[in-house]
Design a protein around this motif. Structure first.
Motif, PDB file in Angstrom:
ATOM      1  N   TYR A 299      44.326  41.218  45.476  1.00  0.00           N
ATOM      2  CA  TYR A 299      44.894  41.878  44.555  1.00  0.00           C
ATOM      3  C   TYR A 299      46.210  42.550  44.853  1.00  0.00           C
ATOM      4  N   LEU A 300      47.166  42.405  43.834  1.00  0.00           N
ATOM      5  CA  LEU A 300      48.453  42.630  44.009  1.00  0.00           C
ATOM      6  C   LEU A 300      49.075  43.666  43.300  1.00  0.00           C
ATOM      7  N   GLY A 301      49.985  44.514  43.740  1.00  0.00           N
ATOM      8  CA  GLY A 301      50.469  45.523  42.860  1.00  0.00           C
ATOM      9  C   GLY A 301      51.723  46.124  43.679  1.00  0.00           C
ATOM     10  N   THR A 302      52.198  47.203  43.204  1.00  0.00           N
ATOM     11  CA  THR A 302      53.341  47.891  43.394  1.00  0.00           C
ATOM     12  C   THR A 302      54.503  47.287  43.567  1.00  0.00           C
ATOM     13  N   GLY A 303      55.606  47.387  44.116  1.00  0.00           N
ATOM     14  CA  GLY A 303      56.873  46.811  44.220  1.00  0.00           C
ATOM     15  C   GLY A 303      57.977  47.260  43.204  1.00  0.00           C
ATOM     16  N   ILE A 304      59.133  46.900  43.168  1.00  0.00           N
ATOM     17  CA  ILE A 304      60.461  47.420  42.354  1.00  0.00           C
ATOM     18  C   ILE A 304      60.988  46.216  41.569  1.00  0.00           C
ATOM     19  N   ASN A 305      61.472  46.503  40.408  1.00  0.00           N
ATOM     20  CA  ASN A 305      62.363  45.467  39.647  1.00  0.00           C
ATOM     21  C   ASN A 305      63.444  46.130  39.003  1.00  0.00           C
ATOM     22  N   ASN A 306      64.726  45.899  39.636  1.00  0.00           N
ATOM     23  CA  ASN A 306      65.984  46.554  38.728  1.00  0.00           C
ATOM     24  C   ASN A 306      65.843  48.083  38.875  1.00  0.00           C
ATOM     25  N   GLY A 307      65.052  48.481  40.153  1.00  0.00           N
ATOM     26  CA  GLY A 307      65.209  50.080  40.127  1.00  0.00           C
ATOM     27  C   GLY A 307      64.085  50.650  39.600  1.00  0.00           C
ATOM     28  N   SER A 308      63.114  49.783  38.961  1.00  0.00           N
ATOM     29  CA  SER A 308      62.128  50.439  38.222  1.00  0.00           C
ATOM     30  C   SER A 308      60.553  49.880  38.875  1.00  0.00           C
ATOM     31  N   TYR A 309      59.872  51.099  39.353  1.00  0.00           N
ATOM     32  CA  TYR A 309      58.800  50.740  39.981  1.00  0.00           C
ATOM     33  C   TYR A 309      57.708  50.266  39.270  1.00  0.00           C
ATOM     34  N   GLN A 310      56.935  49.318  39.571  1.00  0.00           N
ATOM     35  CA  GLN A 310      56.010  48.444  38.861  1.00  0.00           C
ATOM     36  C   GLN A 310      54.712  49.130  38.873  1.00  0.00           C
ATOM     37  N   VAL A 311      54.133  49.392  37.729  1.00  0.00           N
ATOM     38  CA  VAL A 311      52.808  49.978  37.709  1.00  0.00           C
ATOM     39  C   VAL A 311      51.749  49.053  37.515  1.00  0.00           C
ATOM     40  N   ASP A 312      51.715  47.753  37.053  1.00  0.00           N
ATOM     41  CA  ASP A 312      50.761  46.854  36.862  1.00  0.00           C
ATOM     42  C   ASP A 312      50.116  46.393  38.236  1.00  0.00           C
ATOM     43  N   PHE A 313      48.688  46.200  37.969  1.00  0.00           N
ATOM     44  CA  PHE A 313      47.786  45.890  39.161  1.00  0.00           C
ATOM     45  C   PHE A 313      47.210  44.492  38.682  1.00  0.00           C
ATOM     46  N   TRP A 314      47.066  43.500  39.596  1.00  0.00           N
ATOM     47  CA  TRP A 314      46.427  42.486  39.136  1.00  0.00           C
ATOM     48  C   TRP A 314      45.383  41.733  40.363  1.00  0.00           C
ATOM     49  N   GLU A 315      44.168  41.065  39.719  1.00  0.00           N
ATOM     50  CA  GLU A 315      43.515  40.661  40.567  1.00  0.00           C
ATOM     51  C   GLU A 315      43.508  38.931  40.418  1.00  0.00           C
ATOM     52  N   PHE A 316      43.556  38.169  41.640  1.00  0.00           N
ATOM     53  CA  PHE A 316      43.787  36.855  41.487  1.00  0.00           C
ATOM     54  C   PHE A 316      42.506  36.109  42.216  1.00  0.00           C
ATOM     55  N   ASP A 317      41.805  35.283  41.236  1.00  0.00           N
ATOM     56  CA  ASP A 317      40.551  34.339  41.571  1.00  0.00           C
ATOM     57  C   ASP A 317      41.310  32.993  42.009  1.00  0.00           C
ATOM     58  N   PRO A 318      41.258  32.502  43.203  1.00  0.00           N
ATOM     59  CA  PRO A 318      41.636  31.049  43.642  1.00  0.00           C
ATOM     60  C   PRO A 318      40.876  30.002  43.060  1.00  0.00           C
ATOM     61  N   SER A 319      39.595  30.299  42.846  1.00  0.00           N
ATOM     62  CA  SER A 319      38.658  29.302  42.431  1.00  0.00           C
ATOM     63  C   SER A 319      39.002  28.893  40.860  1.00  0.00           C
ATOM     64  N   THR A 320      39.781  29.663  40.280  1.00  0.00           N
ATOM     65  CA  THR A 320      40.169  29.219  38.655  1.00  0.00           C
ATOM     66  C   THR A 320      41.437  29.502  38.632  1.00  0.00           C
TER      67      THR A 320
ATOM     68  N   LYS B 118      44.616  41.112  34.521  1.00  0.00           N
ATOM     69  CA  LYS B 118      44.963  42.565  34.652  1.00  0.00           C
ATOM     70  C   LYS B 118      44.035  43.654  34.828  1.00  0.00           C
ATOM     71  N   LYS B 119      44.265  44.561  35.938  1.00  0.00           N
ATOM     72  CA  LYS B 119      43.324  45.684  36.154  1.00  0.00           C
ATOM     73  C   LYS B 119      44.225  47.020  35.788  1.00  0.00           C
ATOM     74  N   ARG B 120      43.555  48.284  35.978  1.00  0.00           N
ATOM     75  CA  ARG B 120      44.030  49.482  35.502  1.00  0.00           C
ATOM     76  C   ARG B 120      45.492  49.778  36.101  1.00  0.00           C
ATOM     77  N   ASP B 121      46.278  50.184  35.577  1.00  0.00           N
ATOM     78  CA  ASP B 121      47.842  50.418  35.958  1.00  0.00           C
ATOM     79  C   ASP B 121      47.624  51.346  36.958  1.00  0.00           C
ATOM     80  N   LEU B 122      48.587  51.401  37.862  1.00  0.00           N
ATOM     81  CA  LEU B 122      48.458  52.164  39.329  1.00  0.00           C
ATOM     82  C   LEU B 122      49.145  53.754  38.723  1.00  0.00           C
ATOM     83  N   ASP B 123      49.464  53.893  37.466  1.00  0.00           N
ATOM     84  CA  ASP B 123      49.780  55.221  37.035  1.00  0.00           C
ATOM     85  C   ASP B 123      48.950  55.675  36.082  1.00  0.00           C
ATOM     86  N   ASP B 124      47.734  55.235  35.982  1.00  0.00           N
ATOM     87  CA  ASP B 124      46.968  55.551  34.883  1.00  0.00           C
ATOM     88  C   ASP B 124      46.344  57.027  35.053  1.00  0.00           C
TER      89      ASP B 124
END
Length: 330
Positions: free
Chosen positions: A201-222, A227-233
């Protein structure tokens, strides 16, 4: 002032504005207790990397505010003690990335005060030796994420002069890297990743001064990112989230994930993958901090090191999510 310091200063200024206020009523109780553990034996630092093997967490490299480091330390979670191990054999650096794979630790990438790095090294705890491996296949960068899930290990995102979103998988048997496609999220640096039940599960971080709100689940088998619920929901069926940040730490235990700290923050949020919802827990009882190091050992979560402005920390904390806060145990 070097590039990394400028970026950290800018990020700190932004977060001090963005995190005024709180997500819960001040009278509302939250669950969780922090227990102060053995003080780190090495120099206080930020932007170290870590990996966990067995009951030991290994802390490598970092930045003291004056110098970049190559030392390696092992934390014995059973004995609550620190021991210095063989120094990292690459150049001194901070903001490197790391993972564990097949009972060996791997550290690479980072920033040495001048260069964005792509070299890559293996640490064998059985022999206490480092070995240089094939350079990372992507561009030299710092503040990327590293993780291992279901026996597959990855580096991705980060900053090479531009913000990045690429991911590469490392094969230790062949000692090579393969580009992995399919991440639909935004570019970023200073994100964080935790692993639950063979998914990352990956989330947070910054891009050009903008905090990233998207949150992601990664399945290595596939090799599929979902995309999961945003972090500022802020839907009406739950509390408003204030999880968005960069330079945070994360770990998982007992089927739940945790994101904590980041730019003068001490809040911690708990993620339930079965509901895709977050719950705020008791904030870190130590100082608010950024660029700390977080890890879990045998279903026990820890936060160590970090900085706030020019103050660098060497304290260590264990988080007990099911206990009520107790000021008397520190």
């Amino acid at each position: 002032m070097n590039i990394l310091k400028k970026g950290l200063l800018f990020t700190t200024l932004i977060i001090n504005i963005a995190f005024v206020g709180c997500s819960k009523d001040e009278d509302e109780d939250v669950l969780g207790n922090w227990i102060k553990k053995s003080t780190f034996d090495g120099p206080a630092r930020s932007s170290a990397s870590s990996f966990v093997i067995g009951s030991f967490a290994y802390i490598a490299t970092g930045y003291t505010g004056d110098e970049y480091l190559t030392d390696l330390w092992a934390y014995n979670s059973d004995g609550d003690s620190w021991e210095q191990k063989a120094d990292f054999i690459g150049v001194a650096r901070s903001a490197s990335s790391a993972f564990e794979l097949n009972d060996k630790g791997y550290v690479g990438l980072g920033y040495d005060g001048t260069n964005k790095l792509r070299d890559f090294y293996q640490y064998d705890p059985a022999t206490n030796q480092w070995t240089q491996k094939t350079d990372f296949a992507g561009t030299g960068r710092y503040s990327a994420v590293g993780f291992q899930v279901s026996g597959k290990a990855y580096f991705g995102t980060g900053y090479d002069g531009n913000y990045l979103k690429d991911f590469y998988q490392y094969d230790d048997a062949l000692d090579n890297w393969t580009l992995v496609t399919g991440f639909g999220g935004n570019k970023r640096r200073n994100a964080t990743v935790f692993v639950i039940d063979d998914k990352a599960y990956l989330g947070t971080g910054i891009n050009n001064g903008s905090y990233q709100v998207d949150f992601w689940e990664f399945d290595p088998s596939t090799d599929v990112w979902t995309k999961k619920r945003d972090l500022d929901d802020d839907e009406d069926d739950h509390d408003t989230y204030l999880i968005t940040r960069s330079n945070a730490v994360s770990f998982s235990m007992n089927g739940l994930g945790y994101i904590a700290c980041g730019e003068n923050s001490k809040s911690i949020w708990e993620y339930n993958p079965s509901t895709d919802l977050w719950n705020e827990k008791t904030a870190l009882e130590g100082s608010a901090r950024t660029d700390a190091t977080g890890f879990a050992i045998n279903q026990r979560g820890f936060i160590v090191l970090g900085r706030s402005g020019s103050a660098y920390y060497d304290d260590s904390w264990e988080f007990k999510p099911l206990e009520e806060q107790n000021d008397d145990d520190n």
